[in-house]
Design an enzyme around this catalytic site. Structure first.
Site, PDB file in Angstrom:
ATOM      1  N   GLU A  40      -6.218   4.401 -10.502  1.00 42.84           N
ATOM      2  CA  GLU A  40      -5.694   3.324  -9.956  1.00 42.84           C
ATOM      3  C   GLU A  40      -6.319   2.159  -9.462  1.00 42.84           C
ATOM      4  OE1 GLU A  40      -2.959   4.343  -6.715  1.00 42.84           O
ATOM      5  OE2 GLU A  40      -2.927   2.346  -5.665  1.00 42.84           O
ATOM      6  N   ARG A  44      -6.277  -6.012  -5.030  1.00 42.39           N
ATOM      7  CA  ARG A  44      -6.691  -6.514  -3.630  1.00 42.39           C
ATOM      8  C   ARG A  44      -7.717  -7.470  -3.885  1.00 42.39           C
ATOM      9  NH1 ARG A  44      -5.030  -1.619  -0.863  1.00 42.39           N
ATOM     10  NH2 ARG A  44      -7.044  -1.064  -0.460  1.00 42.39           N
ATOM     11  N   THR A  68      -1.504  -1.102  -5.249  1.00 42.80           N
ATOM     12  CA  THR A  68      -0.981  -2.470  -4.001  1.00 42.80           C
ATOM     13  C   THR A  68       0.161  -3.411  -4.810  1.00 42.80           C
ATOM     14  OG1 THR A  68      -3.207  -2.059  -3.358  1.00 42.80           O
ATOM     15  CG2 THR A  68      -1.756  -3.782  -2.156  1.00 42.80           C
ATOM     16  N   LYS A 128       4.848   8.132  -3.393  1.00 42.43           N
ATOM     17  CA  LYS A 128       3.512   8.106  -2.916  1.00 42.43           C
ATOM     18  C   LYS A 128       4.019   8.451  -1.431  1.00 42.43           C
ATOM     19  CE  LYS A 128       0.106   4.899  -1.763  1.00 42.43           C
ATOM     20  NZ  LYS A 128      -0.989   3.735  -2.521  1.00 42.43           N
TER      21      LYS A 128
END
Ligand code: 3PG
Length: 208
Positions: A40, A44, A68, A128
């Site tokens: 992943e 960001r 994110t 998640k």
């Protein structure tokens, strides 16, 4: 592959926040060599989409996704860059709609039973659990196992090499996510041997 199939590929999803594009490919290769193909990349940092693209096009065996993801437009951007899945720390109706429009397998985040129930109503069975360490950790997952049958979780946030085995021993945990397999100091020194060693240790953890 749907999200469940992707999560079944390895017990740990490394969560990478990559500042230097040049680190992307060697870092991902070290993780894949260690046995962690599902990666992943958090959106960001400035080069995050380029990082995704580099790993998707150059690292054989990697299944790379975007993390994110906070807005609907990021699904298409991530998909165009080569993402095979998307992860969000939470979820909104807009995000769920954008995920389904994009066709990208999606791992939305939850912290409460009601959030999990809302996503179950929309057909999600794998969520998640974020931020796992701060939101109740193992005790939360044990407590929701009976009232939320059929739901499985990927606890992420505050999970490390010390706690991952206990999470993975729970029947409602499909895999765990975390940044510990690619520590900042190892990445700064481009110590890919250490990353591969940490990945191999994580890949050897019991997968439920
Ligand atoms: C994140 O968003 O950075 C992930 O949840 C990783 O959390 P961690 O650094 O506690 O593993």
């Amino acid at each position: 592959m749907n999200m469940q199939a992707i999560a079944a590929l390895a017990p740990v999803i490394p969560v990478l926040t990559i500042e230097r594009l040049a680190d992307a490919v060697p870092l991902a290769r070290a993780l894949v060599r260690g046995g962690l193909p599902v990666i992943e990349i958090t959106l960001r940092t400035a080069p995050a989409l380029d990082v995704l693209h580099a790993i998707a096009s150059e690292v054989e065996g990697a299944v790379v996704g975007a993390g994110t993801v906070l807005s609907g437009d990021q699904f298409d951007k991530a998909k165009r860059a080569g993402a095979r899945f998307a992860v969000s720390p939470g979820c909104t109706p807009n995000l769920a709609l954008a995920a389904s429009t994009s066709g990208l397998p999606f791992l939305p985040g939850v912290q409460t039973v009601s959030e999990a129930m809302e996503l179950a109503e929309q057909g999600f069975r794998l969520l998640k659990f974020f931020p796992a360490g701060a939101a109740g950790g193992l005790n939360w997952l044990k407590a929701v196992a009976a009232p939320l049958p059929g739901m499985r979780f990927c606890p992420t946030g505050g999970v490390g090499a010390d706690t991952a085995p206990a999470y993975l021993a729970l029947a409602n945990v499909a895999c765990v996510g975390g940044s510990w397999v690619a520590p900042g100091d190892a990445v700064a020194r481009q110590d890919w041997t250490r990353v591969e060693r940490l990945a191999a240790a994580a890949a050897g953890l019991k997968h439920p």
